[in-house]
Scaffold this motif. Structure first.
Motif, short mmCIF file in Angstrom:
data_model
loop_
_atom_site.label_atom_id
_atom_site.label_comp_id
_atom_site.label_asym_id
_atom_site.label_seq_id
_atom_site.Cartn_x
_atom_site.Cartn_y
_atom_site.Cartn_z
N GLY A 11 -18.18 40.66 58.83
CA GLY A 11 -18.17 42.23 58.98
C GLY A 11 -19.08 43.03 59.72
O GLY A 11 -19.50 42.18 60.89
N ALA A 19 -19.39 46.64 56.09
CA ALA A 19 -18.11 46.80 55.72
C ALA A 19 -17.43 45.59 56.40
O ALA A 19 -17.58 45.05 57.28
N LEU A 21 -13.36 44.68 56.75
CA LEU A 21 -11.95 45.47 57.18
C LEU A 21 -11.02 44.48 57.35
O LEU A 21 -11.15 43.36 58.00
N ASN A 84 -10.03 46.86 52.52
CA ASN A 84 -11.39 46.81 53.36
C ASN A 84 -12.29 46.80 51.97
O ASN A 84 -11.92 47.49 51.11
N TRP A 86 -16.44 47.89 51.20
CA TRP A 86 -17.69 48.49 51.75
C TRP A 86 -18.75 48.14 50.63
O TRP A 86 -18.38 48.38 49.45
N ASP A 117 -12.81 56.42 54.20
CA ASP A 117 -14.01 55.35 54.16
C ASP A 117 -14.85 55.24 53.15
O ASP A 117 -15.37 56.30 52.83
N SER A 119 -17.89 54.37 52.94
CA SER A 119 -19.61 54.23 53.15
C SER A 119 -20.26 54.91 52.23
O SER A 119 -21.25 54.32 51.79
#
Length: 492
Positions: A11, A19, A21, A84, A86, A117, A119
């Motif tokens: 990642g 992350a 993905l 995905n 995170w 996203d 994050s």
């Protein structure tokens, strides 16, 4: 780099967030796997690059009025059953996990939409997973041939992948919260009602979607027949599989546009109101009971649930086209009657909105029929089944003048939940100056629920009906708009 059961993924790291993905959780659903239940991932040698989003599931375009508000991401490729991750620290242990199921009427959307996203969740100590699943005819075609609800099976496969692999990213498989918005929320309440999903998640969040839009066997079979008619073929899976993929996707998308923009009640029946020709169906094997019936019987009662809707959901369907300004008294009465309300019922809405137009009142009626009342029914069903850990919210930001008349319409809460309001692609929906204070508050509510199992106000029951109203603050209110809620008894 993280080592999984099928191989190593590499990642990327930015601002302390790691992350990964486009990780496959099932084999590509093409070739021999086309329109079949998800198959296991094949192991790979060496490092698999996980620094960019993976392919998106085949899908059409949003109806034109929605396209600027919900930017689509299209990434070609067959390995579309991917997710995905995170994480704040792949070397950690025991972190809470959020698994996100995107919305899009079961025919649009993907896990690579910028608003999702993860994050900010990772920044705040949560491992965030966003999932692709099959859409439209690829995911929800029903021909009564023993194969059904493939999109649901994809979601179950993704949850099993999380159970088996999330510890490698620092997550705790016993602390998984499954969440979603719109079709994703309908998926969440469906999963909550399914014995097949038991043990795959410990908590659930349903945003603007509840257990009221499942197709009956007959409805789903009818939609399959309409799709075959459009394609000019028999309603047979092998025949439909032979149709070029782009032609099949477009035909399914055209049916959705027809239902959502100019539905003929004589043709579509109840689907002219629900607007979802492709959705989970009561097939008798994967989905054995209507979700609301299973929840009433106690299925999922032990799972803490945060559920709710937005104050102005229905404005999404009336404002972008300008239809809201064209609604007059006869049209309002006709539309409200289609939803089951009388003139006396409409008078209650008018009294509570003395300065509102007919279009504003219709938006409030649509909001209740489609989103608020179904969420309340799930909460009531859980209360009757003895579930004590249900929380209701209503998202009340922004005001319509701040975002082109849309207000707290369908979908507006998502960038606040993910704290992605600074992304420019969210501004057609949110307005040019969305409140960071509202994002801080809303995101924190989700983090607290995912991490500690409580959002910050009293649980819902049928006595107090406490609901957390969310803006830049939490305002717990007992039975908000209770007089309007009461109108829907025995109707919705």
């Amino acid at each position: 780099m993280v080592r999984l059961g099928h191989g190593v993924v590499r990642g990327k790291t930015a601002s302390g967030v790691h992350a990964f993905l486009g990780i496959p959780y099932a084999a590509p659903p093409f070739g021999a796997n086309r329109m079949r239940p998800p198959q296991p991932v094949q192991p790979w040698d060496g490092e698999r690059d996980a620094t960019a989003y993976g392919p998106t599931a085949p899908k059409g375009d949003y109806p034109p009025q929605f396209a600027p508000l919900f930017p689509e991401v299209v990434i070609p490729g067959e390995d579309c059953l991917n997710l995905n991750v995170w994480t704040p620290d792949p070397g950690a242990t025991g972190l809470p996990v959020l698994v996100w199921l995107h919305g899009g009427s079961f025919t649009n959307g993907s896990s690579s939409v910028g608003a999702y996203d993860g994050s900010a969740f990772a920044r705040d100590g949560v491992v965030c997973v966003t999932v692709n699943y099959r859409l439209g005819a690829e995911g929800y075609l029903f021909l009564d041939d023993g194969i059904a609800n493939l999109g649901l099976l994809d979601q179950l496969a993704a949850l099993r992948w999380v159970r088996d692999n999330i510890a490698a990213f620092g997550g705790d498989p016993a602390r998984v919260t499954v969440a979603g918005e719109s079709a994703g929320a309908m998926s969440v309440t469906t999963l909550l009602s399914m014995p097949l999903a038991e043990g795959l998640f410990a908590q659930a969040i349903a945003q603007s979607g509840a257990a009221a839009h499942t197709l009956t066997r007959q409805q789903a079979r009818t939609v399959g027949g309409y799709l075959a008619d459009v394609l000019g073929v028999a309603p047979d899976r092998k025949v439909i599989e032979a149709i070029p993929l782009d032609k099949l996707v477009q035909a399914a998308s055209d049916l959705v546009v027809e239902v959502q923009t100019a539905p003929d009640p004589a043709k579509w029946g109840q689907l002219a109101l629900s607007l979802l020709p492709f959705a989970p169906a009561l097939d008798g094997a994967i989905l054995t009971a209507m979700p609301i019936d299973a929840i009433t019987a106690g299925q999922g009662a032990e799972i803490p649930l945060l559920i709710g809707s937005n104050r102005d959901e229905g404005r999404l369907f009336l404002v972008p086209t300008g239809i809201i300004a064209a609604i007059d008294e006869p049209t309002l009465a006709m539309m409200a009657g289609a939803y089951g309300l009388t003139g006396d019922d409409l008078a209650v809405y008018r009294t509570n909105r003395p300065e509102s137009s007919c279009g504003d009142i219709l938006a409030a009626v649509i909001t209740d029929w489609y989103y608020r009342i179904p969420a309340i029914r799930v909460s009531e069903a859980r209360s009757a089944a003895g579930a004590t850990r249900t929380w209701m919210y209503r998202f009340d930001h922004p005001e319509p003048e701040a975002n082109h008349g849309l207000g707290a319409c369908h979908g507006t809460e998502v960038p606040f939940v993910f704290d992605t309001i600074t992304r420019p692609e969210t501004h057609p929906l949110l307005g040019d100056a969305p409140s960071q204070a509202a994002a801080d508050r809303t995101h924190r509510v989700w983090v607290e629920f995912i991490t500690h199992g409580e959002p910050g106000w009293a649980p819902y029951d049928t006595v107090g009906r406490t609901t957390g109203l969310l803006t830049d603050n939490i305002n717990p209110v007992d039975d908000p708009a209770g007089d309007e809620r009461a109108l829907w008894e025995d109707i919705r």
